[in-house]
Design an enzyme around this catalytic site. Structure first.
Site, PDB file in Angstrom:
ATOM      1  CB  ALA A  61      -8.853   4.186 -11.356  1.00  0.00           C
TER       2      ALA A  61
ATOM      3  CG  HIS B 295      -7.376  -1.937  -8.616  1.00  0.00           C
ATOM      4  ND1 HIS B 295      -6.302  -2.583  -8.023  1.00  0.00           N
ATOM      5  CD2 HIS B 295      -6.865  -1.340  -9.737  1.00  0.00           C
ATOM      6  CE1 HIS B 295      -5.215  -2.404  -8.742  1.00  0.00           C
ATOM      7  NE2 HIS B 295      -5.511  -1.652  -9.785  1.00  0.00           N
TER       8      HIS B 295
ATOM      9  CG  HIS C 128      -4.514   0.995  -6.153  1.00  0.00           C
ATOM     10  ND1 HIS C 128      -5.424   0.842  -7.182  1.00  0.00           N
ATOM     11  CD2 HIS C 128      -3.395   1.521  -6.729  1.00  0.00           C
ATOM     12  CE1 HIS C 128      -4.892   1.265  -8.305  1.00  0.00           C
ATOM     13  NE2 HIS C 128      -3.661   1.670  -8.062  1.00  0.00           N
TER      14      HIS C 128
ATOM     15  CD  GLN D  20       7.599  -7.859  -8.379  1.00  0.00           C
ATOM     16  OE1 GLN D  20       8.159  -7.221  -7.480  1.00  0.00           O
ATOM     17  NE2 GLN D  20       8.199  -8.238  -9.486  1.00  0.00           N
ATOM     18  CE  LYS D  21      -1.020  -4.066 -12.838  1.00  0.00           C
ATOM     19  NZ  LYS D  21      -0.718  -3.599 -14.228  1.00  0.00           N
TER      20      LYS D  21
END
Length: 278
Positions: free
Chosen positions: A29, A31, A34, A145-146
């Protein structure tokens, strides 16, 4: 050069060329977040491998494994556009054959903050990441980092197990309204999304303060103002290496992290800040 889709170790061996290899592990998925990790890998390595694997070990029975978005054809288009060399897309039964017994333990850090709300999650993450490392044999790997606690635990695993892999962190990518990009954002209704923006607003408000107590209190006030539509799991101000809560005298880099459920969707976010005691 044509994109190669590898399904197993043999395919990966055939696809390998000379030079440094970078791995970008994903659950698909894909986005813009990525894409930013892939671009970071592309700068550093001669060959970029993106893994696309929805890992069942990191989902608990009440989580969204069955409905997690699977968009493999679109993911391939993203990888082609970003100049990826190899996409590794194994089957679950190949990654976890019958009789599997050995897993990686995330230790104490895997049981706090995010780990306290998702028991066993980080064991599943580290197990699949170690398997990917052993299969792909990268020289470096890039993570977002999220997922700050995940990144810290992967660095800890690499250090503790003497893995010869450089771990890079990629900055959180946000949508124009401030919402951190996530594959789960597609679950949000229009009204859910408005509530979800409270997370990034709270982090920005907290980061504008100076003392740990002020940071926590200011961010908490913003979260509280969202009302019952925001179901908060935690707000934590932690040491980025250990994910232990920092005290009032703490000096240096810290992570202000938050997790909450909006409707049926669980979201996480964080910001990095520097604390200097008075």
């Amino acid at each position: 050069m044509e994109l190669i889709v590898a399904r197993n170790r043999e395919d990966l061996v055939k696809a390998r060329r000379g030079g440094d290899v970078a791995l970008v592990p994903t659950m698909g998925a894909l986005h813009e977040g990525h894409r930013s990790l892939i671009r970071q890998a592309r700068v550093r390595a001669d060959q970029v491998v993106v893994s696309v694997f929805v890992n069942p070990l990191q989902f608990s029975p009440n989580e969204d494994f069955s409905r997690y978005p699977r968009t493999f054809d679109a993911d391939l288009d993203v990888c082609r556009a970003e100049g990826v060399d190899v996409v590794f897309h194994p089957a679950v039964e190949d990654m976890y054959p019958p009789g599997r017994q050995v897993s990686v333990s995330a230790g104490e850090m895997g049981n706090i903050v995010e780990g306290a709300f998702r028991p066993g999650h980080f064991d599943g993450v580290l197990t699949v990441v170690l398997k990917l490392f052993n299969l792909v044999r990268p020289d470096l790997a890039v993570f977002g980092q999220k997922d700050a606690q995940q990144l810290a635990l992967i660095r800890r695993m690499v250090a503790d197990l003497d893995l010869p892999i450089e771990i890079l962190g990629g900055p959180t990518v946000r949508e124009p309204d401030g919402l951190a990009l996530s594959s789960r954002n597609r679950y949000l209704s229009e009204s859910d999304r408005r509530v979800a923006l409270t997370l990034s607003r709270a982090l920005r408000a907290g980061a504008a303060q100076f003392d740990p107590s002020q940071i926590r209190a200011t961010a908490q006030d913003v979260l509280d103002a969202a009302g019952p539509e925001l179901d908060l799991d935690y707000l934590a101000l932690v040491d980025p290496a250990t994910f232990r809560e920092v005290g009032e005298s703490y000096e240096g880099t810290a992570v202000l992290a938050v997790a909450a459920r909006v409707g049926d969707t669980r979201l996480i976010d964080n910001v990095t800040l520097t604390l200097n005691p008075h």
